[in-house]
Design an enzyme around this catalytic site. Sequence first.
Site, PDB file in Angstrom:
ATOM      1  NE  ARG A  94      -3.482   2.209   2.674  1.00 54.01           N
ATOM      2  CZ  ARG A  94      -3.934   2.889   3.938  1.00 54.01           C
ATOM      3  NH1 ARG A  94      -3.932   2.234   5.117  1.00 54.01           N
ATOM      4  NH2 ARG A  94      -4.760   4.091   3.639  1.00 54.01           N
ATOM      5  CG  HIS A  95      -0.840   4.724  -1.003  1.00 51.17           C
ATOM      6  ND1 HIS A  95      -0.982   5.797   0.009  1.00 51.17           N
ATOM      7  CD2 HIS A  95      -1.969   4.459  -1.345  1.00 51.17           C
ATOM      8  CE1 HIS A  95      -2.168   6.061   0.361  1.00 51.17           C
ATOM      9  NE2 HIS A  95      -2.926   5.200  -0.480  1.00 51.17           N
ATOM     10  CD  GLU A 147      -8.655   3.350  -1.735  1.00 55.80           C
ATOM     11  OE1 GLU A 147      -9.135   2.141  -2.038  1.00 55.80           O
ATOM     12  OE2 GLU A 147      -7.931   3.464  -0.557  1.00 55.80           O
ATOM     13  CE  LYS A 206     -10.519   8.679   5.926  1.00 53.40           C
ATOM     14  NZ  LYS A 206      -9.531   7.653   6.283  1.00 53.40           N
ATOM     15  CG  HIS A 256      -4.593   3.070  -3.880  1.00 54.35           C
ATOM     16  ND1 HIS A 256      -4.390   4.253  -3.730  1.00 54.35           N
ATOM     17  CD2 HIS A 256      -4.334   2.859  -5.293  1.00 54.35           C
ATOM     18  CE1 HIS A 256      -3.846   5.091  -4.836  1.00 54.35           C
ATOM     19  NE2 HIS A 256      -3.901   4.019  -5.733  1.00 54.35           N
ATOM     20  NE  ARG A 287     -12.630   4.736   7.019  1.00 52.18           N
ATOM     21  CZ  ARG A 287     -11.584   4.997   7.874  1.00 52.18           C
ATOM     22  NH1 ARG A 287     -11.899   5.209   9.090  1.00 52.18           N
ATOM     23  NH2 ARG A 287     -10.285   4.560   7.456  1.00 52.18           N
ATOM     24  NE  ARG A 300      -4.063   7.804  -2.410  1.00 49.23           N
ATOM     25  CZ  ARG A 300      -4.991   8.271  -3.255  1.00 49.23           C
ATOM     26  NH1 ARG A 300      -4.941   8.912  -4.162  1.00 49.23           N
ATOM     27  NH2 ARG A 300      -6.018   7.447  -3.124  1.00 49.23           N
TER      28      ARG A 300
END
Length: 204
Positions: free
Chosen positions: A8-9, A87, A98, A157, A114, A60
Site C-alpha cells: 500500500r502506498h 483506490e 472523517k 491502495h 468504510r 501516491r
Amino acid sequence: MGTLILIRHGQSVWNAENRFTGWVNVPLSEQGITEAKDAGARLAAEGITVDIAFTSELQRAINTGRFVLEALGQGDLTQIEAWQLNERFYGALTGRDKDQTREEFGEEQVHIWRRSYDIPPPAGESLADTSRRTIPYFTETIIPATEAHDVVMVAAHGNSLRAILKVLDDVSDEEIPGIEIATGVPYVYEVADGRAVDKRILTG
C-alpha cells in the site's frame, strides 16, 4: 512458483489530514515518502529484485513504487499503470474530514461505509464494487505475470489491495471489514497456480 509483493502506498497528504481521498490524485506526505523508502530498504535487505511492477494511475501509488524500486537499485524499471488498481471511489464523502463525517452521520454508519463489503457510501463504490474491477485485472494480468516472472510487485491502495487479499487469503465477506493494511508495509506472497502458498509481512 513466483513471488508477489503487495504494498500500500505511503501516507498521503490527505491521509495525514484524515480526509476521504479515493480517486483524488493527492501526493505522498513527507512521512509517506519515508515509509516508501523504508519499504524499499526492507525488500533490499531480503535481496529481492523485481522483474515486473504494477501500480494504479494515482501518483501516491506510482511514487511509492518508484521509491521502492530506487531502493532496490532498479529506478529505471517501468511500472505498468492500471486504473483497475485505483483506490475505491468515495463519492459524496470525497475530501471530507472523517471525524466531521462521523459527527454528522454517526460512528456506526461511517464504519459501515468504510469497512463493509457491499454497502457503498453515497454515490461511491463499495469494496464489492472495487473488487469487480480489481479482481479481473488481478486474475487475468497479475497472476499470469507471477507465472512468467520470478518477482512481481504491485503498489496500490488500501481497498484495491483488500480486494486482492480477500482472494489470496480466502477471506470471507464477514471477515473483510476487519482487515487493515498499513501504509508502506510490503506483503510478500509465494504464489503457485494462482494460489498463495506462503505469506510474510515485512514490518519495520
